[in-house]
Scaffold this motif. Structure first.
Motif, mmCIF file in Angstrom:
data_model
loop_
_atom_site.group_PDB
_atom_site.id
_atom_site.type_symbol
_atom_site.label_atom_id
_atom_site.label_comp_id
_atom_site.label_asym_id
_atom_site.label_seq_id
_atom_site.Cartn_x
_atom_site.Cartn_y
_atom_site.Cartn_z
ATOM 1 N N GLY A 121 39.227 -29.220 16.199
ATOM 2 C CA GLY A 121 38.645 -27.988 16.720
ATOM 3 C C GLY A 121 39.199 -26.781 16.002
ATOM 4 N N ALA A 122 38.307 -25.880 15.562
ATOM 5 C CA ALA A 122 38.715 -24.756 14.720
ATOM 6 C C ALA A 122 39.673 -23.818 15.446
ATOM 7 N N LYS A 123 39.409 -23.524 16.708
ATOM 8 C CA LYS A 123 40.268 -22.596 17.442
ATOM 9 C C LYS A 123 41.680 -23.149 17.575
ATOM 10 N N ARG A 124 41.795 -24.428 17.898
ATOM 11 C CA ARG A 124 43.113 -25.047 18.050
ATOM 12 C C ARG A 124 43.870 -25.037 16.725
ATOM 13 N N VAL A 125 43.186 -25.359 15.641
ATOM 14 C CA VAL A 125 43.835 -25.381 14.330
ATOM 15 C C VAL A 125 44.250 -23.972 13.910
ATOM 16 N N TRP A 126 43.398 -22.993 14.166
ATOM 17 C CA TRP A 126 43.700 -21.609 13.793
ATOM 18 C C TRP A 126 44.975 -21.121 14.493
ATOM 19 N N ILE A 127 45.050 -21.323 15.805
ATOM 20 C CA ILE A 127 46.221 -20.860 16.556
ATOM 21 C C ILE A 127 47.469 -21.633 16.130
ATOM 22 N N SER A 128 47.337 -22.931 15.892
ATOM 23 C CA SER A 128 48.483 -23.722 15.431
ATOM 24 C C SER A 128 48.980 -23.224 14.079
ATOM 25 N N ALA A 129 48.039 -22.881 13.181
ATOM 26 C CA ALA A 129 48.433 -22.364 11.874
ATOM 27 C C ALA A 129 49.145 -21.018 11.993
ATOM 28 N N LEU A 130 48.683 -20.176 12.900
ATOM 29 C CA LEU A 130 49.363 -18.901 13.124
ATOM 30 C C LEU A 130 50.800 -19.118 13.585
ATOM 31 N N LEU A 131 50.999 -20.039 14.525
ATOM 32 C CA LEU A 131 52.345 -20.321 15.026
ATOM 33 C C LEU A 131 53.230 -20.901 13.923
ATOM 34 N N LEU A 132 52.671 -21.811 13.111
ATOM 35 C CA LEU A 132 53.437 -22.380 12.006
ATOM 36 C C LEU A 132 53.788 -21.311 10.977
ATOM 37 N N PHE A 133 52.871 -20.387 10.737
ATOM 38 C CA PHE A 133 53.139 -19.295 9.806
ATOM 39 C C PHE A 133 54.298 -18.442 10.302
ATOM 40 N N MET A 134 54.329 -18.179 11.593
ATOM 41 C CA MET A 134 55.418 -17.391 12.167
ATOM 42 C C MET A 134 56.748 -18.128 12.055
ATOM 43 N N ILE A 135 56.733 -19.439 12.263
ATOM 44 C CA ILE A 135 57.964 -20.227 12.121
ATOM 45 C C ILE A 135 58.453 -20.181 10.674
ATOM 46 N N GLY A 136 57.518 -20.378 9.715
ATOM 47 C CA GLY A 136 57.883 -20.315 8.304
ATOM 48 C C GLY A 136 58.428 -18.952 7.923
ATOM 49 N N SER A 137 57.859 -17.880 8.494
ATOM 50 C CA SER A 137 58.331 -16.532 8.203
ATOM 51 C C SER A 137 59.744 -16.322 8.739
ATOM 52 N N ALA A 138 59.978 -16.786 9.973
ATOM 53 C CA ALA A 138 61.314 -16.628 10.564
ATOM 54 C C ALA A 138 62.362 -17.398 9.762
ATOM 55 N N LEU A 139 62.027 -18.614 9.338
ATOM 56 C CA LEU A 139 62.973 -19.406 8.543
ATOM 57 C C LEU A 139 63.209 -18.785 7.173
ATOM 58 N N SER A 140 62.151 -18.271 6.541
ATOM 59 C CA SER A 140 62.301 -17.643 5.224
ATOM 60 C C SER A 140 63.208 -16.424 5.300
ATOM 61 N N ASN A 236 35.141 -24.991 20.028
ATOM 62 C CA ASN A 236 34.184 -25.949 19.479
ATOM 63 C C ASN A 236 34.760 -27.352 19.626
ATOM 64 N N PRO A 237 33.925 -28.326 19.983
ATOM 65 C CA PRO A 237 34.437 -29.668 20.267
ATOM 66 C C PRO A 237 34.922 -30.368 19.004
ATOM 67 N N PRO A 238 36.017 -31.128 19.099
ATOM 68 C CA PRO A 238 36.492 -31.907 17.941
ATOM 69 C C PRO A 238 35.495 -32.991 17.561
ATOM 70 N N GLN A 239 35.538 -33.420 16.298
ATOM 71 C CA GLN A 239 34.707 -34.511 15.796
ATOM 72 C C GLN A 239 35.619 -35.548 15.151
ATOM 73 N N PRO A 240 36.157 -36.487 15.936
ATOM 74 C CA PRO A 240 37.185 -37.418 15.433
ATOM 75 C C PRO A 240 36.697 -38.382 14.367
ATOM 76 N N SER A 241 35.409 -38.456 14.090
ATOM 77 C CA SER A 241 34.903 -39.454 13.152
ATOM 78 C C SER A 241 35.133 -39.073 11.695
ATOM 79 N N ASN A 242 35.499 -37.828 11.414
ATOM 80 C CA ASN A 242 35.657 -37.392 10.036
ATOM 81 C C ASN A 242 36.920 -37.979 9.400
ATOM 82 N N HIS A 243 36.844 -38.311 8.115
ATOM 83 C CA HIS A 243 37.954 -38.928 7.401
ATOM 84 C C HIS A 243 38.455 -38.000 6.304
ATOM 85 N N LEU A 244 39.761 -38.036 6.085
ATOM 86 C CA LEU A 244 40.387 -37.208 5.066
ATOM 87 C C LEU A 244 40.518 -37.992 3.770
ATOM 88 N N ASP A 245 40.214 -37.339 2.662
ATOM 89 C CA ASP A 245 40.329 -37.956 1.338
ATOM 90 C C ASP A 245 41.794 -37.894 0.883
#
Length: 535
Positions: A121-140, A236-245
């Motif tokens: 889901g795009a919203k979940r990934v977006w917010i998770s990326a924001l939080l990870l960015f903040m963690i990376g910034s604090a560590l840097s 937006n609903p997740p679509q678990p059937s997609n595969h990563l290359d």
């Protein structure tokens, strides 16, 4: 970047989000949306574009807030290069990995971001990326060594590389095909201005509160972006059937990373004859070469869909943007070093002195769009490249006593060139593509630009380090450290020759960018069969 229900293959499918049906190809016309002709059947005349409503503007504001933070970080470190070298007692070629590591991580996750947005889901990934960015910034900001800072910047780059394509996916889904062009412009302009403003912002922060705050400043901005995203972004609903290359990810991303590592080793010892440099570059080229047959087998599931390059406008635009990104990021790392090492300026003064470059880009972008609409992209982009090359050549001749007015004019020309090049070349990539290919094309363009940036940063750092070793061998290991005024005055001719040589190489690379522009489309706007008919 991938868009749910659109990026797997170019066949007609029912849109997964509410809104106007999206045209998906040339062969099969789709039903008109709200009385508008389909993209496959050219209308009798130009159709009025749908308005940008308040909801879409609010979404755009949220997305720009997050993506601007991530792109600002791609260049805000540039002005701190000398400060970090002095802080950690290391060389230019080592310090440049702080930025190169960020850019490589940024580029590596762009193709994964589309898959993650569909899978979770795009919203979940977006917010998770924001939080990870903040963690990376604090560590840097808390880094205790250059190695730790590089690792934390890689973590921050992973988050930043997720924010940009996922944000674009959210906006393009909400906008629909008739407003996609204006929405892409809504993102592209702040992103370009953010990267150009990075050294200015970094110089002010370093002088006011120290280098660690160029990372800590992301924490309040990220917190505001998280709160806004939770309230405003659609679910937006997740679509678990997609595969990563996964194999494509290993071949392409590790290949580029190893190649850049090999190139950077040429700046340490032995030049390009250094065995580690030769092995690294050869292995990197081989891995990228193996990716080509793999991508052909995977077709539309590959990280970069090679079928897109069959369209001449896309191929020409991608090649142009690759070269422009190499030059853009390469020059951006050279400029702060020029002002601080050769001219003896402070980080604060350096940030202020780089403002004309940002002003030049801001002045060129609306003018370039107006001219492109009338004369065509094939006219605007080469002119922009030539203007930027003139500004870069000027710096190859400027010494430590050069007039600040002349330097400001040269920087303004470089900004004009970038502003007249990046956005028109990006738009030209979509001229002949059906709307179903736009998500994959956007992901590919973003990946190419960030990979070009990582190559350009490493390449210019290597060339400058080698120039220091040749012209001022006594200073090649300490050029980033503080030089007594008398010694700096004595070494000015050698330092000027080193920077002059490097700027000549940068200008030659900019000139090489002219070649792919010969195949750019004449049209300034997408043709009727493209989804981007609203520009």
């Amino acid at each position: 970047m991938a868009e749910p229900s659109e990026c797997a293959r170019p066949t007609a499918r029912r849109p997964s989000q509410p809104g106007p049906p999206q045209p998906v190809g040339h062969a099969e016309p789709v039903a008109p949306a709200r009385g508008r002709p389909s993209a496959a059947t050219p209308p009798d005349g130009p159709q009025p574009p749908a308005a940008l409503d308040n909801r879409l503007v609010a979404l755009g504001t949220v997305v720009v807030l997050g993506t601007l933070m991530s792109t600002l970080s791609t260049t805000i470190v540039n002005v701190a290069t000398r400060t970090l070298g002095r802080e950690f007692d290391t060389s230019i070629t080592t310090v440049q990995w702080v930025l190169t590591g960020y850019l490589l991580a940024f580029a590596s996750v762009i193709p994964m971001a589309g898959w993650a947005a569909e899978r979770f889901g795009a919203k979940r990934v977006w917010i998770s990326a924001l939080l990870l960015f903040m963690i990376g910034s604090a560590l840097s900001g808390s880094a205790w060594s250059v190695g730790a800072l590089i690792m934390f910047q890689i973590l921050q780059g992973i988050a930043g590389g997720t924010l940009v394509p996922v944000g674009q996916a959210i906006l393009t889904q909400a906008a629909g095909p008739l407003r996609m062009g204006r929405v892409m412009g809504m993102i592209a302009v702040p992103l370009l201005m953010g990267s150009l403003s990075g050294p200015v912002v970094g110089g002010v922060i370093i002088s006011a509160v120290g280098w660690r705050w160029i990372f800590f400043v992301n924490l309040p901005i990220g917190a505001l972006a998280v709160v806004a995203a939770r309230r405003l972004l659609p679910r937006n609903p997740p679509q678990p059937s997609n595969h990563l290359d996964l194999l494509g990810l290993v071949l392409l991303c590790s290949g580029v990373a190893i190649f850049v590592y090999g190139a950077s080793e040429a700046g340490v010892v032995g030049g390009f004859g250094n065995p580690r440099a030769l092995i690294g570059m050869a292995l990197g080229v081989a891995l990228v070469g193996f990716y080509v047959p793999h991508a052909r087998r995977k077709a539309h599931r590959a990280l970069i869909d090679l079928a897109l390059f069959r369209e001449r406008p896309f191929s020409a635009s991608s090649s142009t943007l690759l070269m422009v990104s190499i030059n853009r990021y390469g020059v951006l790392i050279l400029m702060p070093l020029y002002w601080q090492v050769l001219r003896g300026e402070s980080p604060f003064s350096t940030g202020l002195l780089l403002i004309p470059q940002t002003l030049g880009a801001a002045a060129a972008m609306p003018l370039a769009g107006w001219v492109a609409d009338r004369a065509g992209v094939r006219v605007v982009v080469p002119v922009g490249i030539l203007v930027g090359m003139m500004g870069t050549l000027a710096f190859s001749r400027l010494d430590a006593d050069a007039s600040l007015t002349v330097s400001a004019c040269a920087l303004f020309l470089i900004g004009l060139g970038l502003g007249a090049t990046v956005v028109p070349a990006t738009v030209a990539a979509y001229v002949t593509l059906p709307s179903s290919a736009i998500p994959r094309a956007t992901s590919t363009i973003n990946t190419i630009q960030q990979l070009g940036g990582s190559i350009g940063t490493a390449l210019m750092a290597v060339i400058l380090q080698r120039a220091f070793a040749a012209e001022a061998p006594d200073l090649s290991g300490s050029a980033l450290g503080p030089l007594p005024p008398a010694l700096r005055t004595q070494m000015e001719p050698a330092l000027q020759r080193a920077f002059g040589h490097t700027f000549w190489v940068a200008a030659a690379l900019i000139a090489a960018s002219l070649l792919p522009t010969l195949w750019l489309p004449r049209l300034a706007r997408p043709v009727q069969r493209s989804a981007m008919t609203d520009r």
